[in-house]
Design a protein around this motif. Structure first.
Motif, mmCIF file in Angstrom:
data_model
loop_
_atom_site.group_PDB
_atom_site.id
_atom_site.type_symbol
_atom_site.label_atom_id
_atom_site.label_comp_id
_atom_site.label_asym_id
_atom_site.label_seq_id
_atom_site.Cartn_x
_atom_site.Cartn_y
_atom_site.Cartn_z
ATOM 1 N N GLY A 144 -1.572 23.213 -0.874
ATOM 2 C CA GLY A 144 -3.020 23.293 -1.094
ATOM 3 C C GLY A 144 -3.743 23.918 0.074
ATOM 4 N N ASN A 145 -3.262 23.640 1.277
ATOM 5 C CA ASN A 145 -3.880 24.193 2.488
ATOM 6 C C ASN A 145 -3.776 25.712 2.500
ATOM 7 N N LEU A 146 -2.561 26.254 2.288
ATOM 8 C CA LEU A 146 -2.388 27.702 2.339
ATOM 9 C C LEU A 146 -3.028 28.401 1.135
ATOM 10 N N ALA A 147 -3.157 27.687 0.019
ATOM 11 C CA ALA A 147 -3.822 28.276 -1.144
ATOM 12 C C ALA A 147 -5.300 28.557 -0.872
ATOM 13 N N MET A 148 -5.883 27.835 0.112
ATOM 14 C CA MET A 148 -7.310 27.975 0.431
ATOM 15 C C MET A 148 -7.533 28.702 1.757
ATOM 16 N N SER A 207 -14.140 27.715 -9.579
ATOM 17 C CA SER A 207 -14.013 27.014 -8.302
ATOM 18 C C SER A 207 -12.539 26.735 -8.003
ATOM 19 N N LEU A 208 -12.034 27.315 -6.923
ATOM 20 C CA LEU A 208 -10.621 27.146 -6.586
ATOM 21 C C LEU A 208 -10.273 25.690 -6.265
ATOM 22 N N PRO A 209 -11.088 24.936 -5.501
ATOM 23 C CA PRO A 209 -10.731 23.529 -5.246
ATOM 24 C C PRO A 209 -10.595 22.713 -6.536
ATOM 25 N N VAL A 210 -11.481 22.947 -7.511
ATOM 26 C CA VAL A 210 -11.397 22.215 -8.778
ATOM 27 C C VAL A 210 -10.128 22.593 -9.524
ATOM 28 N N ARG A 211 -9.812 23.882 -9.549
ATOM 29 C CA ARG A 211 -8.599 24.324 -10.241
ATOM 30 C C ARG A 211 -7.347 23.805 -9.549
ATOM 31 N N LEU A 212 -7.384 23.749 -8.212
ATOM 32 C CA LEU A 212 -6.242 23.190 -7.486
ATOM 33 C C LEU A 212 -6.045 21.720 -7.826
ATOM 34 N N PHE A 213 -7.162 20.963 -7.901
ATOM 35 C CA PHE A 213 -7.046 19.548 -8.270
ATOM 36 C C PHE A 213 -6.389 19.409 -9.640
ATOM 37 N N GLU A 214 -6.807 20.231 -10.599
ATOM 38 C CA GLU A 214 -6.225 20.170 -11.942
ATOM 39 C C GLU A 214 -4.739 20.509 -11.898
ATOM 40 N N GLU A 230 -8.190 31.670 2.570
ATOM 41 C CA GLU A 230 -9.280 32.650 2.617
ATOM 42 C C GLU A 230 -10.629 32.005 2.898
ATOM 43 N N TYR A 231 -10.702 30.685 2.840
ATOM 44 C CA TYR A 231 -11.962 29.970 3.036
ATOM 45 C C TYR A 231 -12.086 29.387 4.439
ATOM 46 N N GLY A 232 -11.207 29.786 5.359
ATOM 47 C CA GLY A 232 -11.284 29.305 6.732
ATOM 48 C C GLY A 232 -10.652 27.936 6.897
ATOM 49 N N ILE A 233 -10.701 27.413 8.130
ATOM 50 C CA ILE A 233 -10.040 26.144 8.436
ATOM 51 C C ILE A 233 -10.615 25.005 7.609
ATOM 52 N N GLY A 234 -11.949 24.976 7.467
ATOM 53 C CA GLY A 234 -12.584 23.933 6.652
ATOM 54 C C GLY A 234 -12.090 23.985 5.214
ATOM 55 N N GLY A 235 -11.989 25.186 4.673
ATOM 56 C CA GLY A 235 -11.498 25.353 3.312
ATOM 57 C C GLY A 235 -10.044 24.929 3.184
ATOM 58 N N GLN A 236 -9.253 25.211 4.222
ATOM 59 C CA GLN A 236 -7.838 24.818 4.179
ATOM 60 C C GLN A 236 -7.672 23.297 4.159
ATOM 61 N N PHE A 237 -8.469 22.606 4.978
ATOM 62 C CA PHE A 237 -8.388 21.138 4.949
ATOM 63 C C PHE A 237 -8.892 20.585 3.614
ATOM 64 N N LEU A 238 -9.897 21.244 3.017
ATOM 65 C CA LEU A 238 -10.342 20.833 1.680
ATOM 66 C C LEU A 238 -9.217 21.028 0.668
ATOM 67 N N GLY A 239 -8.488 22.147 0.788
ATOM 68 C CA GLY A 239 -7.350 22.386 -0.093
ATOM 69 C C GLY A 239 -6.292 21.304 0.042
ATOM 70 N N SER A 240 -6.008 20.884 1.291
ATOM 71 C CA SER A 240 -5.053 19.797 1.508
ATOM 72 C C SER A 240 -5.533 18.500 0.867
ATOM 73 N N PHE A 241 -6.832 18.232 0.988
ATOM 74 C CA PHE A 241 -7.397 16.986 0.454
ATOM 75 C C PHE A 241 -7.299 16.933 -1.071
ATOM 76 N N VAL A 242 -7.751 17.999 -1.757
ATOM 77 C CA VAL A 242 -7.740 17.967 -3.224
ATOM 78 C C VAL A 242 -6.302 17.978 -3.759
ATOM 79 N N ALA A 243 -5.395 18.666 -3.055
ATOM 80 C CA ALA A 243 -3.993 18.681 -3.484
ATOM 81 C C ALA A 243 -3.364 17.297 -3.336
#
Length: 389
Positions: free
Chosen positions: A278-282, A213-220, A284-297
């Motif tokens: 975190g946003n740009l790392a996600m 899971s990329l969001p979990v790995r990003l959080f770590e 590939e998952y669309g806008i929702g995924g990008q905001f999730l990337g920003s949140f976990v980062a």
């Protein structure tokens, strides 16, 4: 919640929207608003809190303002202080990442940001002057400031910063007998937040190593970086570049540097740059995924420092009653002043050394020193000139 707390949170929001130039400049602005104008705490108390946060890993100015909130209104106000402080910049950086993606797709130039970086150097140079004029008052402090500035300039390892701070504190701690003894030292340490800090670090490492899971790995990734960074955003930036550009390839070098330039133009915590990465790392998952990337980062990068300041601030008043601790603060403050001077010089290196850029640095410094022009007006002027010229 009392009226005083609402006024304090409003002041924190003002800082979040106007405190440009990184953690060193943030502290200078905290002196102006929170000490000189509002008198929430004394100059000495702010200097001591900032010195404490300098020796903890994590975002220094974020920990400092969270600690001030804790002193004024306890844990609940501290949590609200943290949210008010980090949300504006983190949200803007998430939107900036989406904008960068759009501009790149349409081949639009980012040269309108070119005046902002030298202005940021001017902010940090002013902070170096403002802080050193308050904390460097003895020959020993001057010597420590000069030596730490030289070493911080030439050695960029993240471990140099805590070692310098510890060495500076140890140097002045030897003169502890010059400080009067204080009685009623009842040091009661509550370990809950420290245990949480370690538990999340271990759990994130174990789960991150076993999941796809990329969001979990990003959080770590961000929690680990937030746990290891001493010295603020200037130290965090090269670590993030190495991990997410060179090693993992989540961003290109151009994207990363564009985001960094935007971060220099924004007020608030420098660590909000993590939201952009975190946003740009996600993507590939669309806008929702990008905001999730920003949140976990954002959560990952700020959580370690939050755990640690909540752990230490509960027994800080009793701890500093010990003469050795009080004596060490002079050295820690002097070393941190030297590191600010080094940071100003290092931040100038990536900028093209032209008379115009040097003039912008000098003009920004002089305007902050001799006028009362608010920092956002200066930055907006720089952006406007970037568009016009």
């Amino acid at each position: 919640m009392s009226l005083r707390y609402y006024i304090f949170l409003k002041d924190v929001l003002v800082l979040a929207l106007t405190a440009f130039g990184g953690p060193q400049a943030h502290i200078a602005l905290m002196f102006k608003l929170l000490v000189d104008k509002r008198k929430y705490l004394t100059e000495q108390e702010l200097i001591e809190l900032n010195a404490l946060c300098q020796i903890l890993p994590g975002p220094t100015s974020t920990q400092t303002i969270t600690a001030i909130g804790f002193r004024i209104g306890g844990p609940n106000l501290a949590y609200l202080t943290l949210l008010v402080w980090l949300l504006p910049a983190s949200t803007i950086m998430a939107l900036a990442a989406l904008t960068i993606s759009y501009l790149q797709e349409h081949n639009i130039s980012l040269k309108f940001l070119r005046f902002i970086q030298p202005m940021a150097v001017g902010f940090v140079a002013y902070a170096a002057y403002a802080i050193s004029s308050k904390v460097v008052n003895t020959k020993t402090a001057v010597i420590l400031m000069v030596i730490s500035g030289i070493l911080a300039y030439f050695f960029h390892s993240p471990w140099v910063y805590p070692l310098l701070l510890i060495a500076g504190g140890a140097t002045t701690a030897l003169r502890f007998r010059q400080h009067p003894q204080e009685k009623d030292k009842k040091l009661q340490i509550q370990w809950a937040n420290f245990i949480l800090y370690v538990a999340v670090l271990v759990a994130a490492a174990v789960i991150g190593a076993t999941t796809s899971s990329l969001p979990v790995r990003l959080f770590e990734n961000f929690y680990r970086n937030g746990s290891l960074v001493f010295g603020g955003g200037q130290v965090l930036t090269p670590l993030l570049y190495t991990e997410f550009v060179d090693f993992k390839g989540y961003l290109t070098g151009e994207e990363f540097l564009s985001g960094y330039a935007i971060a220099q133009a924004l007020p608030g915590p420098t660590f909000s740059f993590a939201s952009f990465v975190g946003n740009l790392a996600m993507r590939e998952y669309g806008i929702g995924g990008q905001f999730l990337g920003s949140f976990v980062a954002t959560v990952g990068i700020f959580l370690p420092g939050t755990f640690l300041i909540f752990f230490v601030i509960r027994f800080w008043d009793e701890l500093k009653k010990y003469r050795v601790v009080r004596a060490s603060l002079e050295g820690i403050s002097a070393v941190s002043s030297g590191m600010v001077v080094a940071a100003a010089i290092l931040l100038y290196h990536p900028i093209e050394n032209t008379p115009l850029n040097f003039g912008i640095v000098a003009a920004t410094f002089c305007l902050l020193l001799f006028t009362r022009i608010p920092p956002p007006i200066l930055v907006l002027t720089g952006l406007l000139l970037g568009f016009v010229l």
